[in-house]
Scaffold this active site. Structure first.
Site, PDB file in Angstrom:
ATOM      1  N   GLU A 416       0.842  -1.210   0.000  1.00 18.37           N
ATOM      2  CA  GLU A 416       0.000   0.000   0.000  1.00 18.37           C
ATOM      3  C   GLU A 416       0.867   1.247   0.000  1.00 18.37           C
ATOM      4  O   GLU A 416       0.591   2.240  -0.667  1.00 18.37           O
ATOM      5  CB  GLU A 416      -0.930  -0.001   1.217  1.00 18.37           C
ATOM      6  N   SER A 619     -22.308   3.068 -22.376  1.00 14.32           N
ATOM      7  CA  SER A 619     -23.536   2.346 -22.050  1.00 14.32           C
ATOM      8  C   SER A 619     -23.284   0.849 -22.013  1.00 14.32           C
ATOM      9  O   SER A 619     -23.740   0.153 -21.109  1.00 14.32           O
ATOM     10  CB  SER A 619     -24.606   2.663 -23.087  1.00 14.32           C
ATOM     11  N   HIS A 744     -14.638   7.155 -11.956  1.00 12.86           N
ATOM     12  CA  HIS A 744     -15.847   7.609 -11.276  1.00 12.86           C
ATOM     13  C   HIS A 744     -16.090   9.073 -11.631  1.00 12.86           C
ATOM     14  O   HIS A 744     -15.194   9.891 -11.489  1.00 12.86           O
ATOM     15  CB  HIS A 744     -15.658   7.449  -9.764  1.00 12.86           C
TER      16      HIS A 744
END
Ligand SMILES: *[C@@H]1O[C@H](CO)[C@@H](O)[C@H](O)[C@H]1NC(C)=O
Ligand SMILES: *[C@@H]1O[C@H](CO)[C@@H](O)[C@H](O)[C@H]1NC(C)=O
Ligand SMILES: *[C@@H]1O[C@H](CO)[C@@H](O)[C@H](O)[C@H]1NC(C)=O
Ligand SMILES: *[C@@H]1O[C@H](CO)[C@@H](O)[C@H](O)[C@H]1NC(C)=O
Ligand SMILES: *[C@@H]1O[C@H](CO)[C@@H](O)[C@H](O)[C@H]1NC(C)=O
Ligand SMILES: *[C@@H]1O[C@H](CO)[C@@H](O)[C@H](O)[C@H]1NC(C)=O
Ligand SMILES: *[C@@H]1O[C@H](CO)[C@@H](O)[C@H](O)[C@H]1NC(C)=O
Length: 795
Positions: A416, A619, A744
């Site tokens: 991380e 889509s 996003h």
């Protein structure tokens, strides 16, 4: 969920809802008859109170034991396989099926470093910085031959000698200000203080300004007044930062053009053996950099006293003896030397799972295991200790015969610290699987570094996060519930996520609702000596959490939260909270748009054309990641924005507002999008009350006739899938402008800050860059996403 099996590459044709209905009813009738009557999970009398089982298990508090274990040996990313195996054994001991998941990643390990202050003319060494933290008698973790040297992960190798200047936080604005002040950074070493933005971006912006190296130091001004100057003793005798404390860390970029977390040589795909590798330099720097303590930087910065321009007021920290002159001093130079081993080497995630009845619905709780230092009691081992306590509590529940409705997955991530490597590579490897099956991702990291509860996450989880807090006590007396404490401190505010920990891939790449949890340090807490040797067992058990009671509280909270997410028949998300935030954030974003733009006509056919093409692609993408629950046969369902679709078949479509027969302006588009957002707010309100209603019907299902129970079963299944995939519908396949790993369209980390969260990034960035066409495109993308969701939920 078994990603190994499901991710073998074969494509599964997904049944459409209607098909599922028919198939379900036809084939499943008999099966259901038996299922509904005999399955113990359908019994309305609970056999045990699962929360009591968790509380009973956590009456024994072993968090301190795990903290001691995890902080005893150094465990830099890709090292200490013993701790990997031990973690796996613990998961197994607590009833989780476990395996080790390996990736081959690009890492850099410290070999050597040096920093000397030189007289420019004679080249005589005036001061040689030891680049070392003091070994403290009271803290065994700060001693020994196995401490990790002070270094910055991914800082380029180099040996440079140059004049140096003070550049404040090293933000883009700071470098602009320097230009304005006539300070030329070109060819110089930038001395920058920690704070404000992610350290990797400091290096990026310094490099772009022409600096040849970077020295990053910890200014006492960071410490909230808990400083020796204010009479506080230094660790280990008091709560102030030790003067030799150094913050290590990664200088991967995490923001800016081309940035993506994860292995910088495999952006967007998993680092499995044999994959093709890219040049990493869009994500990492080309100039050397070192971290340094405030004690060691003082003689260096003092040489700038009275030299060059005095720094603006807000640039001044609290370093004693330095007057915050920017420099340079023409009589001295710094020699900065950094040598690391850049290598491709294995890292190991440890995966654990208790299978739920619904295999296609999973909750993941994750925390990283690697640390910059031998200890890392706060980061990440408060999280690692908590994760094991959660495992133990949920394991007790399993042992007691409890059947989890949804799967519970634990992840002990590796790598991380270098740039979210373990989680990102896994997320990229198992993307389709995760998008199909995961309901929520809960992140720990530094679970306890102080006493102030901080929650951030996707707004669908707000209500649930607060509800669970009502059911637990705050660990210190007189404060009431965790909820009372949280409201008192934050007024209940749950900010959105940025980046800087392992939730990033889940939320911002995969569209999976995520939460980040932590008891953070704040006012009156001891200074958190982040990424320093003093983030040790001694520090956490003496200063941050004596008795490990906050660790214990963290384990209770996340166990309850996981249970709540796993056990309720209807997934308890608040879509209306999300819609309200969408509207609020959109208002804020629109507020930034130059007023004169609203009257401007949208005339660029190419922008709209591009939008349509992308929408077609997108889509199909959303269709895939949401298994058809967000249907897309309404391609570009925004007739007021564009002319009817049939006209747009090839390239000719009229850009008329159908009603008013005039050309569409940006103002029209914004107005229309506001309307759609309000409509989504209304629709989600109805949707949420339907969720509650379905749960009530389920709780009272014994009163229903048999055939109604079957119908209810399918209604809930459908409703849950809409809930589960809600956030996926806000992904955009092409990604954000110039950093397309981020998919996003609502939540991203700031491109200039790295850590801090940003909303409607496409809209805001286009505004910031004064790019009208791009703004139109991104409002279009927002509008389409909102419409898509509204249409799907309203059916
Ligand atoms: C946990 O630590 C305590 C105190 O050191 C010790 O007495 C106990 O045996 C340990 N328990 C386990 C399960 O390791
Ligand atoms: C480190 O210290 C330990 C214990 O003092 C010793 O056994 C070991 O040989 C040392 N290792 C190195 C590489 O010096
Ligand atoms: C760095 O470069 C200088 C010359 O500029 C040289 O004297 C010194 O030995 C070099 N340091 C290392 C560690 O190579
Ligand atoms: C730099 O050196 C010159 C020549 O020795 C001297 O006159 C000047 O005062 C020095 N400047 C500083 C800032 O020490
Ligand atoms: C660099 O690391 C690799 C392991 O990935 C190791 O095999 C190699 O010996 C190291 N090289 C140096 C110079 O330390
Ligand atoms: C802060 O800490 C001091 C000393 O530990 C204590 O006396 C004081 O009550 C604390 N203040 C708050 C607001 O907790
Ligand atoms: C949303 O609901 C409110 C209250 O029922 C109503 O006044 C408003 O017109 C609705 N807005 C949209 C866009 O549907």
């Amino acid at each position: 969920m078994d990603s190994k099996k499901e991710h073998s590459g074969e494509r599964i044709v997904r049944p459409r809802l209607a098909l599922a209905y028919v198939k379900g009813i036809a084939i499943g009738l008999l099966f259901l008859a038996a299922f509904l009557h005999f399955s113990p999970s359908f019994s309305s009398v609970p056999l045990l109170d699962p929360e009591q089982v968790i509380l009973k298990a956590l009456e024994t508090n072993l968090a301190g034991n795990w903290s001691k274990k995890y902080t005893a040996e150094s465990h830099l990313a890709g090292t200490n396989f013993g701790l990997v195996e031990w973690t796996k054994e613990k998961f197994e001991e607590y009833g989780f099926e476990s395996y080790i998941d390996t990736y081959d990643t690009y890492l850099s390990y410290p070999i050597d470093h040096g920093l000397s202050l030189l007289d420019k003319k004679s080249e005589k060494v005036l001061y040689k910085a030891p680049l070392k933290e003091d070994a403290l008698k009271k803290d065994s973790t700060s001693q020994g031959n196995d401490t990790v040297p002070t270094f910055l992960g991914y800082a380029a190798n180099g040996n440079v000698t140059a004049e140096y200047v003070y550049v404040n936080y090293g933000t883009e604005k700071d470098f602009e200000k320097l230009k304005e002040l006539g300070v030329d950074v070109t060819g110089k070493i930038a001395v920058v203080r920690y704070g404000a933005i992610f350290r990797g971006l400091k290096v990026k912006f310094a490099q772009e300004a022409g600096a040849v190296a970077v020295l990053i130091y910890s200014d006492p001004a960071e410490d909230n007044g808990i400083t020796p100057a204010n009479g506080f003793k230094q660790y280990p005798d008091g709560p102030a930062r030790h003067e030799s404390s150094v913050q290590r860390g990664s200088v991967q970029f995490l923001g800016g053009k081309g940035a993506a977390p994860g292995d910088p040589t495999t952006p967007g795909y998993a680092s499995k053996p044999g994959v093709e590798r890219q040049d990493p330099h869009s994500s990492i720097g080309k100039i050397p950099a070192l971290p340094i303590s405030y004690r060691e930087v003082t003689p260096i910065l003092k040489k700038l006293n009275g030299q060059g321009i005095k720094a603006p007021k807000e640039w001044r920290g609290e370093l004693e003896g330095y007057d915050y002159s920017i420099g340079p001093n023409a009589n001295v130079t710094l020699n900065l030397y950094n040598e690391q081993n850049f290598t491709i080497t294995p890292i190991w995630n440890v995966y654990g799972e208790i299978r739920g009845e619904n295999h296609d619905e999973a909750i993941i709780i994750g925390n990283h295991r690697d640390a910059w230092i031998k200890g890392g009691a706060g980061d990440p081992n408060s999280g690692s200790a908590t994760l094991l306590e959660i495992a133990r509590a949920l394991g007790e529940l399993k042992k007691a015969g409890y059947k989890f409705k949804r799967s519970i997955i634990l992840q002990s991530w590796d790598g991380e610290e270098y740039g979210l490597l373990g989680s990102t590579e896994y997320g990229e490897f198992a993307a389709k699987d995760l998008q199909r099956n995961v309901v929520a991702y809960l992140n720990l990291d530094a679970a306890v570094t102080g006493k102030h509860l901080r929650l951030s996450g996707s707004p669908v989880l707000n209500e649930l996060l607060l509800d669970v807090a009502k059911r637990l006590e705050y660990p210190e007396d007189g404060e009431g519930s965790l909820y009372d404490h949280f409201i008192k401190e934050t007024k209940g505010r749950i900010p959105n996520l940025g980046s800087g920990s392992d939730y990033t891939v889940f939320l911002e790449h995969l569209g999976i609702p995520s939460v980040d949890f932590g008891y953070s340090n704040g006012k009156n807490d001891s200074v958190y000596q982040y990424h320093s040797n003093y983030d040790s067992y001694h520090w956490i058990s003496t200063f941050a959490d004596p008795g490990f009671v906050f660790h214990n509280s963290a384990a209770k909270y996340l166990s309850f939260l996981s249970l709540e997410l796993s056990s309720k028949e209807v997934i308890k998300f608040g879509l209306n909270d999300y819609a309200k935030d969408l509207l609020k954030y959109f208002k804020e974003a629109v507020h930034e748009i130059p007023k004169e733009w609203f009257k401007k006509e949208i005339e660029s056919e190419s922008v709209l054309n591009q939008l349509l093409t992308h929408d077609f692609d997108n889509s199909a993408f959303i269709d895939e990641v949401s298994q058809g629950y967000y249907p897309t046969d309404t391609l570009f369902p925004h007739p007021e924005f564009l002319a009817p679709r049939q006209c747009s078949h090839n390239k000719v479509f009229q850009m008329y507002d159908v009603k008013h027969h005039r050309n569409l302006t940006l103002g029209d588009l914004v107005h229309k999008t506001f309307h759609d957002l309000k409509q989504l707010k209304n629709i989600t309100e109805i949707f949420d009350s339907k969720s509650k209603d379905l749960q009530v019907q389920y709780d009272n299902k014994d009163l229903l006739p048999f055939w109604k129970r079957i119908k209810l079963h399918f209604l809930i299944k459908h409703h849950n899938k809409l809930t589960q995939y809600f956030e996926r519908a806000f992904l955009y396949k092409e990604g954000l402008y110039e950093r397309n790993w981020f998919k996003h369209v609502v939540f991203a980390s700031g491109r200039h800050t790295g850590y801090a969260g940003q909303t409607w990034p496409g809209v805001r960035e286009a505004t910031e860059d004064l790019d009208f066409d791009r703004l139109v495109k991104w409002i279009g993308i927002a509008a389409v996403a909102v419409k898509r969701v509204s249409v799907s939920l309203a059916v």
